[in-house]
Scaffold this active site. Sequence first.
Site, PDB file in Angstrom:
ATOM      1  N   SER A 283      -1.796  -1.903  -4.557  1.00  0.00           N
ATOM      2  CA  SER A 283      -2.636  -2.766  -4.700  1.00  0.00           C
ATOM      3  C   SER A 283      -3.399  -2.649  -5.847  1.00  0.00           C
ATOM      4  O   SER A 283      -3.977  -1.324  -6.345  1.00  0.00           O
ATOM      5  CB  SER A 283      -3.788  -2.359  -3.516  1.00  0.00           C
ATOM      6  OG  SER A 283      -3.119  -2.409  -2.233  1.00  0.00           O
TER       7      SER A 283
ATOM      8  N   CYS B 133      -8.412  -2.035   3.947  1.00  0.00           N
ATOM      9  CA  CYS B 133      -7.016  -1.842   3.279  1.00  0.00           C
ATOM     10  C   CYS B 133      -6.901  -0.217   3.464  1.00  0.00           C
ATOM     11  O   CYS B 133      -7.638   0.589   3.557  1.00  0.00           O
ATOM     12  CB  CYS B 133      -7.519  -1.989   1.532  1.00  0.00           C
ATOM     13  SG  CYS B 133      -5.887  -1.474   0.726  1.00  0.00           S
TER      14      CYS B 133
ATOM     15  N   ASP C 297      -4.872  -5.525   3.744  1.00  0.00           N
ATOM     16  CA  ASP C 297      -3.977  -5.217   2.965  1.00  0.00           C
ATOM     17  C   ASP C 297      -3.869  -3.673   3.218  1.00  0.00           C
ATOM     18  O   ASP C 297      -4.048  -2.680   2.889  1.00  0.00           O
ATOM     19  CB  ASP C 297      -4.811  -5.148   1.657  1.00  0.00           C
ATOM     20  CG  ASP C 297      -3.758  -4.919   0.330  1.00  0.00           C
ATOM     21  OD1 ASP C 297      -2.481  -4.822   0.507  1.00  0.00           O
ATOM     22  OD2 ASP C 297      -4.309  -4.406  -0.670  1.00  0.00           O
TER      23      ASP C 297
ATOM     24  N   TRP D 294      -0.383  -0.795   4.320  1.00  0.00           N
ATOM     25  CA  TRP D 294       0.914  -0.276   4.570  1.00  0.00           C
ATOM     26  C   TRP D 294       1.008   0.892   5.241  1.00  0.00           C
ATOM     27  O   TRP D 294       0.141   1.877   5.731  1.00  0.00           O
ATOM     28  CB  TRP D 294       1.110   0.092   2.716  1.00  0.00           C
ATOM     29  CG  TRP D 294       0.252   1.174   2.318  1.00  0.00           C
ATOM     30  CD1 TRP D 294       0.420   2.267   2.307  1.00  0.00           C
ATOM     31  CD2 TRP D 294      -0.938   0.801   1.575  1.00  0.00           C
ATOM     32  NE1 TRP D 294      -0.632   2.753   1.489  1.00  0.00           N
ATOM     33  CE2 TRP D 294      -1.387   1.928   1.184  1.00  0.00           C
ATOM     34  CE3 TRP D 294      -1.725  -0.373   1.110  1.00  0.00           C
ATOM     35  CZ2 TRP D 294      -2.603   1.995   0.367  1.00  0.00           C
ATOM     36  CZ3 TRP D 294      -2.946  -0.553   0.192  1.00  0.00           C
ATOM     37  CH2 TRP D 294      -3.151   0.907  -0.109  1.00  0.00           C
TER      38      TRP D 294
HETATM   39  P1  FAD Z   1       9.054   7.506  -0.997  1.00  0.00           P
HETATM   40  O1  FAD Z   1       9.952   8.220  -1.568  1.00  0.00           O
HETATM   41  O2  FAD Z   1       9.058   6.094  -0.659  1.00  0.00           O
HETATM   42  O3  FAD Z   1       8.506   8.109   0.364  1.00  0.00           O
HETATM   43  C1  FAD Z   1       7.789   7.615   1.312  1.00  0.00           C
HETATM   44  C2  FAD Z   1       7.532   7.981   2.772  1.00  0.00           C
HETATM   45  O4  FAD Z   1       8.891   7.945   3.235  1.00  0.00           O
HETATM   46  C3  FAD Z   1       7.531   9.576   2.584  1.00  0.00           C
HETATM   47  O5  FAD Z   1       6.114  10.095   2.715  1.00  0.00           O
HETATM   48  C4  FAD Z   1       8.256   9.780   3.905  1.00  0.00           C
HETATM   49  O6  FAD Z   1       7.233   9.870   4.859  1.00  0.00           O
HETATM   50  C5  FAD Z   1       9.332   8.871   3.939  1.00  0.00           C
HETATM   51  N1  FAD Z   1      10.412   9.498   3.567  1.00  0.00           N
HETATM   52  C6  FAD Z   1      11.090   9.311   2.442  1.00  0.00           C
HETATM   53  N2  FAD Z   1      12.229   9.956   2.228  1.00  0.00           N
HETATM   54  C7  FAD Z   1      12.485  10.629   3.247  1.00  0.00           C
HETATM   55  C8  FAD Z   1      13.504  11.827   3.641  1.00  0.00           C
HETATM   56  N3  FAD Z   1      14.405  12.035   2.833  1.00  0.00           N
HETATM   57  N4  FAD Z   1      13.240  12.149   4.898  1.00  0.00           N
HETATM   58  C9  FAD Z   1      12.215  11.940   5.674  1.00  0.00           C
HETATM   59  N5  FAD Z   1      11.215  11.047   5.223  1.00  0.00           N
HETATM   60  C10 FAD Z   1      11.146  10.529   3.994  1.00  0.00           C
HETATM   61  N6  FAD Z   1      -0.040   3.450  -2.242  1.00  0.00           N
HETATM   62  C11 FAD Z   1      -1.033   4.111  -3.015  1.00  0.00           C
HETATM   63  O7  FAD Z   1      -0.897   5.437  -3.205  1.00  0.00           O
HETATM   64  N7  FAD Z   1      -2.019   3.307  -3.583  1.00  0.00           N
HETATM   65  C12 FAD Z   1      -1.978   1.950  -3.233  1.00  0.00           C
HETATM   66  O8  FAD Z   1      -2.759   1.269  -3.604  1.00  0.00           O
HETATM   67  C13 FAD Z   1      -0.914   1.297  -2.652  1.00  0.00           C
HETATM   68  N8  FAD Z   1      -0.825   0.158  -2.202  1.00  0.00           N
HETATM   69  C14 FAD Z   1       0.234  -0.509  -1.567  1.00  0.00           C
HETATM   70  C15 FAD Z   1       0.384  -2.042  -1.089  1.00  0.00           C
HETATM   71  C16 FAD Z   1       1.115  -2.474  -0.491  1.00  0.00           C
HETATM   72  C17 FAD Z   1       1.361  -3.971  -0.117  1.00  0.00           C
HETATM   73  C18 FAD Z   1       2.232  -1.499   0.073  1.00  0.00           C
HETATM   74  C19 FAD Z   1       3.549  -2.212   0.809  1.00  0.00           C
HETATM   75  C20 FAD Z   1       2.125  -0.184  -0.347  1.00  0.00           C
HETATM   76  C21 FAD Z   1       0.976   0.472  -1.070  1.00  0.00           C
HETATM   77  N9  FAD Z   1       1.234   1.760  -1.140  1.00  0.00           N
HETATM   78  C22 FAD Z   1       0.247   2.191  -2.062  1.00  0.00           C
HETATM   79  C23 FAD Z   1       2.333   2.657  -0.853  1.00  0.00           C
HETATM   80  C24 FAD Z   1       3.262   2.694  -1.903  1.00  0.00           C
HETATM   81  O9  FAD Z   1       4.235   1.650  -2.090  1.00  0.00           O
HETATM   82  C25 FAD Z   1       4.309   3.831  -1.698  1.00  0.00           C
HETATM   83  O10 FAD Z   1       5.187   3.386  -0.589  1.00  0.00           O
HETATM   84  C26 FAD Z   1       3.847   5.319  -2.008  1.00  0.00           C
HETATM   85  O11 FAD Z   1       3.070   5.432  -2.909  1.00  0.00           O
HETATM   86  C27 FAD Z   1       5.005   6.244  -1.758  1.00  0.00           C
HETATM   87  O12 FAD Z   1       5.957   5.710  -2.472  1.00  0.00           O
HETATM   88  P2  FAD Z   1       7.086   6.826  -3.193  1.00  0.00           P
HETATM   89  O13 FAD Z   1       8.119   6.474  -3.672  1.00  0.00           O
HETATM   90  O14 FAD Z   1       6.370   8.245  -3.814  1.00  0.00           O
HETATM   91  O15 FAD Z   1       7.493   7.759  -1.723  1.00  0.00           O
END
Ligand code: FAD
Length: 690
Positions: free
Chosen positions: A450, A643, A688, A690
Amino acid sequence: AELDTLDIIVLGVILLGTLAYFTKGTLWGVTKDPYANAFANVSGAKAGRSRNIIEKMEESGKNCVIFYGSQTGTAEDYASRLAKEGKSRFGLETMVADLEEYDYDNLDTMPSDKVAMFVLATYGEGEPTDNAVEFYEFITGEDVSFSEGSDPPLENLNFVAFGLGNNTYEHYNSMVRNVDKALQKLGAHRIGEAGEGDDGAGTMEEDFLAWKDPMWAALADKMGLEEREAVYEPTFDIVNRENLTPESPEVYLGEPNKMHLEGAAKGPFNSHNPYIAPIAESRELFSAKDRNCIHMEVDISGSNLSYQTGDHIAIWPTNSGDEVDRFLDIIGLKEKRNYVISVKALEPTAKVPFPTPTTYDAIVRYHLEICAPVSRQFAATLAAFSPDEEVKAEMTRLGSDKQYFHDKIGPHFYNIARFLEAVGKGQKWTNIPFSAFIEGLTKLQPRYYSISSSSLVQPKKISITAVVESRKIPGRNDPFNGVATNYLLALKQKQNGDPNPSPFGKTYALNGPRNKFDGIHVPVHVRHSNFKLPSDPGKPVIMVGPGTGVAPFRGFIQERAKQAQNGATVGKTILFFGCRKRSEDFLYETEFEEYKKALGDSLEIVTAFSRESSKKVYVQHRLKERSKEVGELLSQKACFYVCGDAAHMAREVNTVLAQILAESRGVSEAKGEEIVKNMRAANQYQEDVW
Ligand code: FAD
């Protein structure tokens, strides 16, 4: 010479695709996606693809089409899995189709010996995914009309439906429910139950597996299919390109498409074509030692990208080097990582999900979700390629026994490589065809954030507020790290002077393919949202945003402060913010003080610190304490925003608000719930989450 011709065709198609984008795809029957076009055509289909699905199926001899409406890749992944299984178990001639690539006004001509499957994710407030909007509007439209105009029009259509949803949202699985209803209303026949997967309960994968077996049985019955011993057949051919090296100019080393390969990519920048944006600034927001929250400023001035306050920015991450190594090592490709290969679809309707020729390293680093949880079905598929019989027996059990799989795998946060390491007891898995990974792993997805700045204040600089995913896993030495947020953390460290950043011991190819991201760049695109401030700044707003849920509200407050400075009368602006401790993770505390100077008493930040006293206090408690004021503001038509965490917080806030309304208007709680519903429908209550 053959390649040159191909290249010219591809380039032509990209140009066509781009043109089609500008004309919104209305001039020709081509898709508006230059990326998809290029690959579909490289893989054998002819240029200027038809949007006629019936024709397409006839031409390619298919009797089963699996349409997907996907936002984060899961629905697309499930569609591919159904296609694969339909073919290998039942001899169906299957194809997967992106909903946005076809027209639906001739669905009535689909012969009854064929079947259409719909795998449909519901997005946000019960909305269709971006690629399903047109289909959804058509099929649920008031005056939907078909080519032959018979009645009921879809009497010959047999369909199967599965939905991906999240029960924490108000409109749970509304896409599949509404499409199912609409299709039946038009006379179509559903085979099996309409399945519903629930991400909120964390059971998506198991819901899918539990749904599909009875569905296959019903379908086999209906279509007279005979089940056979499923034998794995690769969808893609991997061809070694011995005459090419990673230095050859036509080899993709992680560039997302041809434009990026050949030079600076031009817009339009979108979910198929990211802008390689300079990071103008980045800093840590937490003072707590053991957790990180990144503030980052992404400079879009060199692009034609624009945004509005409340929109989302997508970050295209890169897998960490150690996970890329681990993956290539366990499947025995570490030595071959820089071999140049072409990936070709073995059948015309399959799409290679990344550009080739490329290298194994580039595929794994930039294009496959190698860190995600392992699906039980994929374990079953890989059993056949086990290094020995004992491992094979274990894999087969893991693949077929739900409870066993969850007990064994659940607690470890395994990704595919760690899973293979553990089950294979360290042996290498050199028998798995690489195609199985392209088919079985989701393609690496952009992550959305966001936007935490105001476009009125900084139209060409987008702020991100992202909390870094890192958690300790019992029984494991290294923590689990999220893909995108640790990549961002490494970028932040590099920008702040660390020449070799390695957050939590992880390293990243921060310079990107051919050093194209050097000088601190990150690939991004912008997604527009409906999460918006009222056009009249005089209207009061109530915002509930604990943790990183504060992100868009920092933008909102920044904007209202600017409007006040510009002389506008700005209405009451209340933010309910929550975190653990004021001294650790109170995001933008000092900045809010500055905005107070412009907004005066109209700005109020109500805080809830969950770890400052023995009693945990959350935003919903504070909201309740302010019942009277909140009720009054709502009767003055205040806009209400939530949010952040969808699973718990957003739900509880909804409940509390209904109670507040019930109290302030002297009605029942049920009536209060109804008022909230109406507020949602009227956009007075916006989420908003997630
Ligand atoms: P990822 O690698 O995608 O992992 C995310 C989660 O998936 C993990 O914490 C875990 O629970 C699970 N997971 C992944 N791999 C494994 C595995 N091997 N085994 C078990 N579980 C697993 N985030 C913010 O910080 N700020 C924002 O403003 C924000 N806004 C958003 C707005 C929208 C519309 C949406 C959809 C999401 C938003 N998010 C926001 C969340 C963000 O998009 C990400 O999902 C978040 O930052 C995590 O991403 P990542 O790639 O670091 O984690």
